[in-house]
Motif scaffolding. Structure first.
Motif, PDB file in Angstrom:
ATOM      1  N   CYS A  72      22.486 -18.857 -32.064  1.00  0.00           N
ATOM      2  CA  CYS A  72      23.718 -19.418 -32.030  1.00  0.00           C
ATOM      3  C   CYS A  72      23.633 -21.031 -32.056  1.00  0.00           C
ATOM      4  CB  CYS A  72      24.789 -18.815 -31.033  1.00  0.00           C
ATOM      5  SG  CYS A  72      24.305 -19.200 -29.424  1.00  0.00           S
ATOM      6  N   LYS A  73      22.643 -21.401 -31.156  1.00  0.00           N
ATOM      7  CA  LYS A  73      22.298 -22.955 -31.055  1.00  0.00           C
ATOM      8  C   LYS A  73      21.450 -23.514 -32.209  1.00  0.00           C
ATOM      9  CE  LYS A  73      22.644 -22.410 -25.803  1.00  0.00           C
ATOM     10  NZ  LYS A  73      22.162 -22.776 -24.700  1.00  0.00           N
ATOM     11  N   VAL A  74      20.859 -22.691 -32.986  1.00  0.00           N
ATOM     12  CA  VAL A  74      20.088 -23.267 -33.995  1.00  0.00           C
ATOM     13  C   VAL A  74      21.046 -23.697 -35.076  1.00  0.00           C
ATOM     14  CG1 VAL A  74      18.243 -22.788 -35.759  1.00  0.00           C
ATOM     15  CG2 VAL A  74      18.212 -21.459 -33.689  1.00  0.00           C
ATOM     16  N   PHE A  75      22.242 -22.905 -35.323  1.00  0.00           N
ATOM     17  CA  PHE A  75      23.085 -23.304 -36.462  1.00  0.00           C
ATOM     18  C   PHE A  75      24.388 -23.692 -35.812  1.00  0.00           C
ATOM     19  CE2 PHE A  75      19.947 -20.507 -38.394  1.00  0.00           C
ATOM     20  CZ  PHE A  75      19.408 -21.246 -39.317  1.00  0.00           C
ATOM     21  N   PRO A  76      24.644 -24.472 -35.240  1.00  0.00           N
ATOM     22  CA  PRO A  76      25.990 -24.935 -34.577  1.00  0.00           C
ATOM     23  C   PRO A  76      27.042 -25.253 -35.569  1.00  0.00           C
ATOM     24  CG  PRO A  76      24.428 -26.749 -34.401  1.00  0.00           C
ATOM     25  CD  PRO A  76      23.555 -25.697 -34.806  1.00  0.00           C
ATOM     26  N   VAL A 133      20.622 -11.416 -31.048  1.00  0.00           N
ATOM     27  CA  VAL A 133      20.839 -12.109 -32.235  1.00  0.00           C
ATOM     28  C   VAL A 133      21.673 -13.550 -31.629  1.00  0.00           C
ATOM     29  CG1 VAL A 133      21.875 -12.503 -34.396  1.00  0.00           C
ATOM     30  CG2 VAL A 133      20.524 -10.380 -33.728  1.00  0.00           C
ATOM     31  N   PHE A 134      22.789 -13.367 -31.024  1.00  0.00           N
ATOM     32  CA  PHE A 134      23.715 -14.373 -30.823  1.00  0.00           C
ATOM     33  C   PHE A 134      23.108 -15.395 -29.837  1.00  0.00           C
ATOM     34  CE2 PHE A 134      27.004 -16.105 -27.858  1.00  0.00           C
ATOM     35  CZ  PHE A 134      27.781 -16.902 -28.887  1.00  0.00           C
ATOM     36  N   LEU A 135      22.373 -15.048 -28.856  1.00  0.00           N
ATOM     37  CA  LEU A 135      21.818 -15.908 -27.696  1.00  0.00           C
ATOM     38  C   LEU A 135      20.553 -16.576 -28.554  1.00  0.00           C
ATOM     39  CD1 LEU A 135      21.949 -13.745 -24.557  1.00  0.00           C
ATOM     40  CD2 LEU A 135      23.156 -15.569 -25.400  1.00  0.00           C
ATOM     41  N   ARG A 148      24.537 -27.605 -47.966  1.00  0.00           N
ATOM     42  CA  ARG A 148      25.852 -27.488 -46.815  1.00  0.00           C
ATOM     43  C   ARG A 148      26.307 -26.032 -46.972  1.00  0.00           C
ATOM     44  NH1 ARG A 148      28.968 -32.501 -48.843  1.00  0.00           N
ATOM     45  NH2 ARG A 148      30.490 -31.108 -47.405  1.00  0.00           N
ATOM     46  N   VAL A 149      26.517 -25.677 -48.381  1.00  0.00           N
ATOM     47  CA  VAL A 149      27.003 -24.266 -48.683  1.00  0.00           C
ATOM     48  C   VAL A 149      26.259 -23.114 -47.620  1.00  0.00           C
ATOM     49  CG1 VAL A 149      27.729 -22.509 -50.298  1.00  0.00           C
ATOM     50  CG2 VAL A 149      28.169 -24.900 -50.848  1.00  0.00           C
ATOM     51  N   VAL A 150      24.840 -23.004 -47.956  1.00  0.00           N
ATOM     52  CA  VAL A 150      23.802 -22.224 -47.167  1.00  0.00           C
ATOM     53  C   VAL A 150      23.953 -22.486 -45.569  1.00  0.00           C
ATOM     54  CG1 VAL A 150      21.766 -21.519 -46.951  1.00  0.00           C
ATOM     55  CG2 VAL A 150      22.373 -22.154 -49.188  1.00  0.00           C
ATOM     56  N   TYR A 151      24.172 -23.635 -45.195  1.00  0.00           N
ATOM     57  CA  TYR A 151      24.280 -24.096 -43.882  1.00  0.00           C
ATOM     58  C   TYR A 151      25.606 -23.289 -43.250  1.00  0.00           C
ATOM     59  CZ  TYR A 151      24.214 -26.078 -39.261  1.00  0.00           C
ATOM     60  OH  TYR A 151      24.077 -26.017 -38.036  1.00  0.00           O
ATOM     61  N   LEU A 152      26.754 -23.564 -43.884  1.00  0.00           N
ATOM     62  CA  LEU A 152      27.798 -23.127 -43.713  1.00  0.00           C
ATOM     63  C   LEU A 152      27.803 -21.622 -43.306  1.00  0.00           C
ATOM     64  CD1 LEU A 152      30.999 -23.482 -43.205  1.00  0.00           C
ATOM     65  CD2 LEU A 152      31.289 -23.015 -45.541  1.00  0.00           C
ATOM     66  N   THR A 191      26.225 -16.500 -37.487  1.00  0.00           N
ATOM     67  CA  THR A 191      25.680 -16.429 -35.984  1.00  0.00           C
ATOM     68  C   THR A 191      26.992 -16.412 -35.232  1.00  0.00           C
ATOM     69  OG1 THR A 191      25.478 -18.827 -36.231  1.00  0.00           O
ATOM     70  CG2 THR A 191      23.607 -17.609 -36.705  1.00  0.00           C
ATOM     71  N   THR A 192      28.056 -16.784 -35.703  1.00  0.00           N
ATOM     72  CA  THR A 192      29.312 -16.510 -34.621  1.00  0.00           C
ATOM     73  C   THR A 192      29.832 -14.988 -34.416  1.00  0.00           C
ATOM     74  OG1 THR A 192      30.831 -17.073 -36.382  1.00  0.00           O
ATOM     75  CG2 THR A 192      29.977 -18.947 -35.138  1.00  0.00           C
ATOM     76  N   ARG A 193      29.430 -14.223 -35.526  1.00  0.00           N
ATOM     77  CA  ARG A 193      29.953 -12.781 -35.440  1.00  0.00           C
ATOM     78  C   ARG A 193      29.210 -11.928 -34.588  1.00  0.00           C
ATOM     79  NH1 ARG A 193      30.861 -13.747 -41.478  1.00  0.00           N
ATOM     80  NH2 ARG A 193      29.171 -12.731 -42.151  1.00  0.00           N
TER      81      ARG A 193
END
Length: 509
Positions: free
Chosen positions: A257-261, A252-254, A279-283, A289-291
């Motif tokens: 993670c680059k789709v939602f920097p 999942v991370f790989l 922007r709230v949804v994107y945040l 995706t960092t977890r």
């Protein structure tokens, strides 16, 4: 972009796996770390089967665990691994020379000071913002172990029994560890790269073949030892499940993670062209995706300990063995947390335990503020960490006020309770994401830029809520909570009470 051009200057460990790093286009230090941890899983199985305490002396198990740990550290960090020995050696000398009355304070200052020195030089001298060859990560865990051990020795050898809490009585250490035991505890192969922290008594009981949570050592009679060995629950299935969780988290991370920097949250073009609700949804998605990288690292570390036979925590209500004694997170509870407190209860659990036992329980003045300060200092020298913890303090106060004043109105029916849970889940997730953005961005400028793009709305709202809504003293809140909603556990500090934990574990075992 060529991988070797990025990582070669920063990676101080072995270059043996450089071809693999080039093929999969991942930094060499990350490849070294993952390979060492996978080797540690296999080594842990071998350690449990062929160096079982029923057939192997504690001395041998200590030596093997320590040497393997130092080898893995040298492979990943090169000569920087010497910092692990220096930090441990300095504090052991303090323990021996300073005496049990004050050595816990000296060890805290020296261990945390040495860690801070290494973090500051790494951040501001070598590679600001880069995590390649971050040798301070293992030092953070070693710092926890050093300070926990010092306070537990102080409790066991310098304080009277009646002055200890139930948890402190169980964790108290009645004799000074030998040098081998000390280095084995700090630098064993199961936890040197990624932890997790465990109590010294539990670790020694594991090495010597006793029951974790006690200092009961196995009978020397070999027949009794063989019988105990046969009755031990096998960790194989739980290790397989945790390894599957690691694989899924890594994929999942790989993949996303680059789709939602995270950096897009402060991109002026993105901010000006995107409606606020998007922007709230994107945040949320960018922080979500960092977890998985933390899920991967901590779950793999837990699996290594379990594979070695360490981490057994008694049996659950259904009779199944539990292997979560030193687990560092509960993923489902994190993703579906309906309050700031629930999220913190299930994230970086062992660090939370350490903060409570070393600081919160012992600080005579403003323990909550002192605990947040210690946590920020322990995490490192990036300003973003301090912004995160300052924001977290404000949100914690506001969440406590809302829960105390608003929640009782939603407990009269299942429908209202479900509605409250949905709203608080959404609010919790957004608040968490808003809080930890500086933790990811690290620097002051980008962090303040993000908060300005949100007009510091959550800061302002939380301050207003904390001021406007009254909160009664803790003991009154607990009494009212038990009367109004008996199904809910009593509120307490977000770190689990050690005494109740080990008492329940002892009964279950």
């Amino acid at each position: 972009m060529a991988t070797d051009s990025i990582v070669s200057p920063a990676c101080t460990g072995s270059s043996l796996l450089q071809p693999i790093s080039d093929i999969i286009n991942l930094p060499l230090d990350q490849v070294n770390f993952v390979v060492c941890q996978l080797c540690a899983v296999l080594t842990a199985f071998w350690f449990r089967v062929y160096l079982h305490p029923s057939t192997t002396s504690p001395f041998t198990r200590h030596v093997v665990a320590t040497l393997l740990g130092l080898y893995f550290a040298l492979f990943c960090f090169g000569w920087y691994a010497l910092h692990f020995l220096v930090q441990s050696g300095l504090t052991y000398g303090i323990m021996i020379l300073a005496g049990v009355e004050h050595m816990h304070k000296y060890c805290l200052v020296v261990a945390l000071g040495y860690l801070s020195f290494c973090q500051i030089t790494r951040v501001y001298v070598f590679d600001y913002g880069m995590y390649s060859a971050d040798f301070t990560g293992p030092m953070m865990v070693i710092t926890q172990k050093i300070t926990s051990l010092a306070f537990e020795i102080h409790d066991g050898m310098a304080r009277k029994e009646q002055h200890l809490t139930p948890g402190q009585k169980i964790l108290a250490i009645r004799r000074m560890p030998s040098l081998l035991e000390y280095f084995s505890y700090n630098c064993n192969f199961m936890g040197i790269l990624a932890g997790p922290t465990c109590s010294y008594n539990d670790y020694i009981a594991f090495i010597e073949g006793g029951t974790c949570g006690h200092r009961d050592i196995m009978e020397t009679n070999r027949k009794a030892s063989r019988k105990l060995r046969q009755s031990e629950p096998s960790p194989n299935m739980v290790v397989v499940r945790k390894l599957c969780t690691c694989i899924l988290s890594l994929l999942v991370f790989l993949s996303v993670c680059k789709v939602f920097p995270v950096e897009r949250n402060i991109d002026p073009a993105f901010i000006s062209a995107t409606p606020f609700h998007q922007r709230v949804v994107y945040l949320y998605l960018s922080m979500l995706t960092t977890r998985p990288k933390y899920y991967f690292v901590w779950t793999l570390a837990d699996a290594i300990n379990n594979a070695a036979g360490f981490g057994f925590n008694g049996y659950g209500p259904d009779g199944s063995p539990r292997w979560d004694m030193i687990s560092n997170l509960r993923i489902m509870n994190i993703e579906f947390a309906t309050s700031f407190k629930v999220f913190l209860d299930n994230w970086n659990i062992q660090t939370a335990h350490w903060l409570k036992r070393v600081c919160y329980e012992r600080c005579p003045y403003h323990p909550t503020a002192a605990t947040f300060i210690l946590s920020a200092m322990w995490h490192g020298a990036y300003p973003g960490y301090y912004l995160t913890f300052l924001t977290g303090t404000v949100i914690t106060l506001a969440a406590r006020a809302v829960r105390h004043n608003v929640r009782p109105y939603f407990l009269h029916s299942a429908t209202h309770k479900l509605l409250y849970d949905i709203m608080t889940w959404a609010a919790t997730q957004i608040a968490i994401c808003y809080t930890v953005v500086p933790f990811v961005l690290l620097s002051v400028g980008p962090s303040l830029q993000f908060y300005r793009s949100w007009y510091c709305s959550i800061h302002v709202g939380c301050v207003l809520l904390a001021v406007a809504l009254p909160v009664k003293p803790r003991h009154l809140r607990v009494q009212e909570q038990r009367k109004g909603d008996p199904s809910q556990p009593a509120q307490h500090c977000h770190i689990e009470d050690a005494g109740s934990k080990y008492s329940q574990k002892t009964k279950a075992s």
